[in-house]
Design an enzyme around this catalytic site. Sequence first.
Site, PDB file in Angstrom:
ATOM      1  N   ASP A  51       2.131   8.758  -9.322  1.00 11.18           N
ATOM      2  CA  ASP A  51       3.134   9.561 -10.034  1.00 11.18           C
ATOM      3  C   ASP A  51       2.901   9.462 -11.541  1.00 11.18           C
ATOM      4  OD1 ASP A  51       5.638  10.974 -10.545  1.00 11.18           O
ATOM      5  OD2 ASP A  51       6.217  10.349  -8.525  1.00 11.18           O
ATOM      6  N   LYS A  99      -0.003   3.564  -2.278  1.00 11.18           N
ATOM      7  CA  LYS A  99      -0.919   4.494  -2.956  1.00 11.18           C
ATOM      8  C   LYS A  99      -0.155   5.278  -4.029  1.00 11.18           C
ATOM      9  CE  LYS A  99      -4.130   4.883   0.889  1.00 11.18           C
ATOM     10  NZ  LYS A  99      -3.359   4.172   1.942  1.00 11.18           N
ATOM     11  N   ASP A 140       0.847  -1.199   0.000  1.00 11.00           N
ATOM     12  CA  ASP A 140       0.000   0.000   0.000  1.00 11.00           C
ATOM     13  C   ASP A 140       0.880   1.247   0.000  1.00 11.00           C
ATOM     14  OD1 ASP A 140      -1.815   1.998   0.289  1.00 11.00           O
ATOM     15  OD2 ASP A 140      -2.427   1.458   2.326  1.00 11.00           O
TER      16      ASP A 140
HETATM   17  O1  O7M Z   1      -8.125  -0.029  10.619  1.00  9.59           O
HETATM   18  P1  O7M Z   1      -7.277   1.226  10.635  1.00  9.59           P
HETATM   19  O2  O7M Z   1      -8.077   2.452  10.596  1.00  9.59           O
HETATM   20  O3  O7M Z   1      -6.259   1.226  11.738  1.00  9.59           O
HETATM   21  O4  O7M Z   1      -6.370   1.174   9.320  1.00  9.59           O
HETATM   22  C1  O7M Z   1      -6.919   1.242   8.060  1.00  9.59           C
HETATM   23  C2  O7M Z   1      -5.855   0.978   7.039  1.00  9.59           C
HETATM   24  O5  O7M Z   1      -6.426   1.162   5.753  1.00  9.59           O
HETATM   25  C3  O7M Z   1      -4.649   1.898   7.109  1.00  9.59           C
HETATM   26  O6  O7M Z   1      -3.520   1.176   6.650  1.00  9.59           O
HETATM   27  C4  O7M Z   1      -4.990   2.998   6.130  1.00  9.59           C
HETATM   28  O7  O7M Z   1      -3.826   3.575   5.569  1.00  9.59           O
HETATM   29  C5  O7M Z   1      -5.770   2.220   5.068  1.00  9.59           C
HETATM   30  N1  O7M Z   1      -6.779   2.997   4.326  1.00  9.59           N
HETATM   31  C6  O7M Z   1      -7.744   3.713   4.980  1.00  9.59           C
HETATM   32  O8  O7M Z   1      -7.854   3.684   6.201  1.00  9.59           O
HETATM   33  N2  O7M Z   1      -8.615   4.492   4.254  1.00  9.59           N
HETATM   34  C7  O7M Z   1      -8.593   4.554   2.918  1.00  9.59           C
HETATM   35  O9  O7M Z   1      -9.408   5.242   2.331  1.00  9.59           O
HETATM   36  C8  O7M Z   1      -7.651   3.792   2.221  1.00  9.59           C
HETATM   37  C9  O7M Z   1      -6.802   2.957   2.932  1.00  9.59           C
HETATM   38  C10 O7M Z   1      -6.049   2.009   2.188  1.00  9.59           C
HETATM   39  O10 O7M Z   1      -5.718   0.925   2.566  1.00  9.59           O
HETATM   40  O11 O7M Z   1      -5.842   2.346   0.926  1.00  9.59           O
HETATM   41  C11 O7M Z   1      -5.249   1.430   0.094  1.00  9.59           C
END
Ligand code: O7M
EC number: 4.1.1.23
Length: 216
Positions: A63, A60, A58
Amino acid sequence: MADLILALDLLDPMYAREVAESCAASLDAIKLGYPLILSAGLGVVKDLADLGLPLIADFKVADIPNTNGLIANQVFSAGFDAIICHGFTGRDAVEACVDAAHAYGGECFVVAEMSHPGALSFFSRGVAEQIATLAVECRADGIIAPATRPERIRALRSVVRSRKIYSPGIGTQGGDLRSVLPLVEGVIVGRTIYGAADPAKEAAVMAAIVNDERSS
Ligand code: O7M
């Protein structure tokens, strides 16, 4: 049939390994992102590989196509099974990630809409639907959609149809596991599991709910 995916957002590699190992039997995949990779280094991917679970990168990725392709190649060379990229960068940039993923036999997921309150500043007003459409057109394997807004998952499902939807935001961010499970192919859970007094027990409780939903 949804998968339970652990977001391993821990900074201490030893503790991250301990949590991942203790929860592994309840999990279908582990998502690694900047927090752990920046603190532990990319080698942590190989350290976790013996758990036998798919590892999702992840970063994201967001680029230009050339840079996205370079990043995606590094991700899959390091041993990841899937990559997550942003979609607002446009067709060529998303395709660079999808092509690299598929060249390695891996998967690519595109963030269509995020789970936090601030996401509404930009992802609303049809943008998420456009990104989801682009993800399908680019042959991405699925999208990311918010567990905090099940009605948005439903709306995006009508765009992506049989492609996968992985959904973060369960528990700590307010999303409800039981309500979201029937809508998605995977739930991404971080703090509710790794922040619990007994992460393995919490993962097992969640896995039991996931399995209940699978058999219903
Ligand atoms: O359960 P949490 O809130 O502790 O963690 C959620 C995980 O999902 C954390 O790694 C975030 O970076 C990711 N995430 C989100 O919480 N919201 C989003 O919209 C997108 C992500 C994600 O995983 O995107 C790929």
